[in-house]
Structures are given as C-alpha cells and as structure tokens.
Design a protein around this motif. Sequence first.
Motif, PDB file in Angstrom:
ATOM      1  N   ARG A 135       2.659 -12.308  -4.184  1.00  0.00           N
ATOM      2  CA  ARG A 135       3.337 -11.897  -2.795  1.00  0.00           C
ATOM      3  C   ARG A 135       2.375 -10.871  -2.001  1.00  0.00           C
ATOM      4  NH1 ARG A 135       8.137  -9.041  -0.371  1.00  0.00           N
ATOM      5  NH2 ARG A 135       8.671 -10.464   1.123  1.00  0.00           N
ATOM      6  N   ASN A 136       1.882 -11.109  -0.961  1.00  0.00           N
ATOM      7  CA  ASN A 136       1.241 -10.117  -0.208  1.00  0.00           C
ATOM      8  C   ASN A 136       2.208  -9.768   1.321  1.00  0.00           C
ATOM      9  OD1 ASN A 136      -0.511  -8.679   1.650  1.00  0.00           O
ATOM     10  ND2 ASN A 136      -2.112 -10.135   1.391  1.00  0.00           N
ATOM     11  N   THR A 137       2.794  -8.795   1.319  1.00  0.00           N
ATOM     12  CA  THR A 137       3.607  -8.460   2.677  1.00  0.00           C
ATOM     13  C   THR A 137       2.331  -7.566   3.433  1.00  0.00           C
ATOM     14  OG1 THR A 137       4.468  -6.243   1.447  1.00  0.00           O
ATOM     15  CG2 THR A 137       5.852  -8.504   1.589  1.00  0.00           C
ATOM     16  N   VAL A 138       1.849  -8.205   4.344  1.00  0.00           N
ATOM     17  CA  VAL A 138       0.655  -7.680   4.943  1.00  0.00           C
ATOM     18  C   VAL A 138       0.760  -6.550   5.721  1.00  0.00           C
ATOM     19  CG1 VAL A 138      -0.706 -10.179   5.000  1.00  0.00           C
ATOM     20  CG2 VAL A 138       0.912  -9.354   6.959  1.00  0.00           C
ATOM     21  N   PHE A 139       1.769  -5.986   6.197  1.00  0.00           N
ATOM     22  CA  PHE A 139       2.140  -4.868   6.925  1.00  0.00           C
ATOM     23  C   PHE A 139       2.398  -3.857   6.035  1.00  0.00           C
ATOM     24  CE2 PHE A 139       2.469  -8.114  10.164  1.00  0.00           C
ATOM     25  CZ  PHE A 139       1.326  -7.789  11.091  1.00  0.00           C
ATOM     26  N   SER A 140       2.457  -3.907   4.696  1.00  0.00           N
ATOM     27  CA  SER A 140       3.002  -2.816   3.787  1.00  0.00           C
ATOM     28  C   SER A 140       1.590  -1.988   3.662  1.00  0.00           C
ATOM     29  CB  SER A 140       3.411  -3.337   2.389  1.00  0.00           C
ATOM     30  OG  SER A 140       4.391  -3.838   2.497  1.00  0.00           O
ATOM     31  N   LYS A 141       1.539  -0.593   3.254  1.00  0.00           N
ATOM     32  CA  LYS A 141       0.164   0.021   3.040  1.00  0.00           C
ATOM     33  C   LYS A 141      -0.358  -0.525   1.975  1.00  0.00           C
ATOM     34  CE  LYS A 141      -1.654   4.653   2.828  1.00  0.00           C
ATOM     35  NZ  LYS A 141      -2.772   4.041   3.437  1.00  0.00           N
ATOM     36  N   VAL A 142       0.116  -0.766   0.912  1.00  0.00           N
ATOM     37  CA  VAL A 142      -0.386  -1.222  -0.234  1.00  0.00           C
ATOM     38  C   VAL A 142       0.330  -2.541  -1.081  1.00  0.00           C
ATOM     39  CG1 VAL A 142      -1.407  -0.702  -2.778  1.00  0.00           C
ATOM     40  CG2 VAL A 142      -1.494   1.111  -0.729  1.00  0.00           C
ATOM     41  N   ARG A 143      -0.456  -3.380  -1.308  1.00  0.00           N
ATOM     42  CA  ARG A 143       0.431  -4.569  -1.939  1.00  0.00           C
ATOM     43  C   ARG A 143      -0.330  -4.656  -3.232  1.00  0.00           C
ATOM     44  NH1 ARG A 143      -2.056  -4.262   3.008  1.00  0.00           N
ATOM     45  NH2 ARG A 143      -3.065  -6.059   2.972  1.00  0.00           N
ATOM     46  N   GLU A 144       0.565  -5.212  -4.361  1.00  0.00           N
ATOM     47  CA  GLU A 144       0.234  -5.263  -5.808  1.00  0.00           C
ATOM     48  C   GLU A 144       0.524  -6.872  -5.967  1.00  0.00           C
ATOM     49  OE1 GLU A 144       0.732  -2.239  -8.555  1.00  0.00           O
ATOM     50  OE2 GLU A 144       1.789  -3.660  -9.710  1.00  0.00           O
ATOM     51  N   MET A 145      -0.750  -7.621  -6.556  1.00  0.00           N
ATOM     52  CA  MET A 145      -0.320  -8.851  -6.917  1.00  0.00           C
ATOM     53  C   MET A 145      -0.908  -8.957  -8.367  1.00  0.00           C
ATOM     54  SD  MET A 145      -1.646 -10.507  -3.523  1.00  0.00           S
ATOM     55  CE  MET A 145      -2.373  -9.205  -2.884  1.00  0.00           C
ATOM     56  N   PRO A 146      -0.472 -10.013  -9.072  1.00  0.00           N
ATOM     57  CA  PRO A 146      -0.895  -9.914 -10.770  1.00  0.00           C
ATOM     58  C   PRO A 146      -2.216 -10.983 -10.848  1.00  0.00           C
ATOM     59  CG  PRO A 146       0.910 -11.380 -10.272  1.00  0.00           C
ATOM     60  CD  PRO A 146       0.806 -10.577  -8.960  1.00  0.00           C
ATOM     61  N   ILE A 147      -2.964 -10.583 -11.727  1.00  0.00           N
ATOM     62  CA  ILE A 147      -4.160 -11.433 -12.064  1.00  0.00           C
ATOM     63  C   ILE A 147      -3.644 -12.037 -13.491  1.00  0.00           C
ATOM     64  CG2 ILE A 147      -6.232 -11.308 -13.306  1.00  0.00           C
ATOM     65  CD1 ILE A 147      -6.988  -8.649 -11.708  1.00  0.00           C
TER      66      ILE A 147
END
Length: 196
Positions: free
Chosen positions: A145-157
């Motif tokens: 999940r990428n909340t595009v207006f958050s400063k930093v987004r974390e997603m799993p590999i």
Amino acid sequence: MARPRLISPPHFSFFIIFFFIFSSAITPILGEEYSYVKRVDPKKMKTPKSKLSHFRLYWHDIVSSSNPTSVPVIKPANNSSTFFGLVSMIDNPLTIGPNLSSKMVGKAQGFYAAADQEEVGLLMVMNFVFIDGKYNGSSFTVLGRNTVFSKVREMPIIGGSGLFRFATGYVQAETYMFNYTSGDATVEYHAYVMHY
C-alpha cells in the motif's frame, strides 16, 4: 445404562473386507496426489550465506509525454476525489539519480491501482527489473500500500529471481518531485533486500 453394541462376527468380517477394499482403492489416489512434492535439505542446495543489500533508486512515473511509461488501463470511478478504481500499467525507468537523464539501471514493471475511497492510496504491484552490471536480469517484487501524500511510505519485498532468489525485505518511498500540471512524478526508493 445402555450397553455398547458389539459387531457380530459375520458383520465384523464384512466390515474388515470392505475396509481393505476401500483403503486399497483410495491409497493410490491419495499417494499420487502428493507425489509431486518432496522435502529438500537446504544444506544440500549449497545456498550461499544470505546478505542485506541497500539500493537507492529513482522511480520515474511519466504520464504526459508522447511515450508515457505509465498508462491508465481502467479509468477511475466518476466523481472520485481519490481516483478510486484507476488502474495504470507501468514500465517506469529506475535511475541512480533524480534526473531522468541519469544512468538507468532498471525498470519498475507492473501496475498500481487506486484502492482507497478516503485518501489517495495505491495498491502497488511491481517488479524492480535490473538491466545493469552484476544484477542484470535479476528482479525483486514489491507488493503493498502506497499512500502517496504521506512523507515516507513503506512496502514489503515479497520475493525475487536471479540474484534475488528467496528475497525478502522492504522499500521506503519518498516523493522527490510531483508536477501537478503534467502528473509526472519522481519517487526516491530505498530498498533493503535480504537475498543470497
């Protein structure tokens, strides 16, 4: 108190014969069902020791040019302020610097979909496919999940191929540049990949 009923000898014999016939008929079916799987001893695979690699890459989402790298394949729902329902296929350049003219070392290939009705939240499904140096031909997969207006987004590999076989880890994405007029964006990705 009622006494338990015992199976009489003629019935017992019938039960035993029926059991053996049924079990012998079903055994080949059940045995065959799992014949394609076997346990593997990791020591016999001679896998090297795992290592943690850090990649700093710039992801270029180009929607405005005559040769876009991001193309909408499903339009968003009418009147959605979050673009809910939008699905875009991507073949985005991955460069070592923030400028599109900097050296390209791979592509982010997959899609993103607007999956949130409350905020701009994207489902990201993409392979980071490398085309340069030691990692040429190898890839790892990001799903999250990428909340595009958050400063930093974390997603799993969640996996990989080639030198990234058995990969796990995570990426952190931070918007470097977003052009509100054209819709083009550059995102800085830090990928922390555990692999062999």
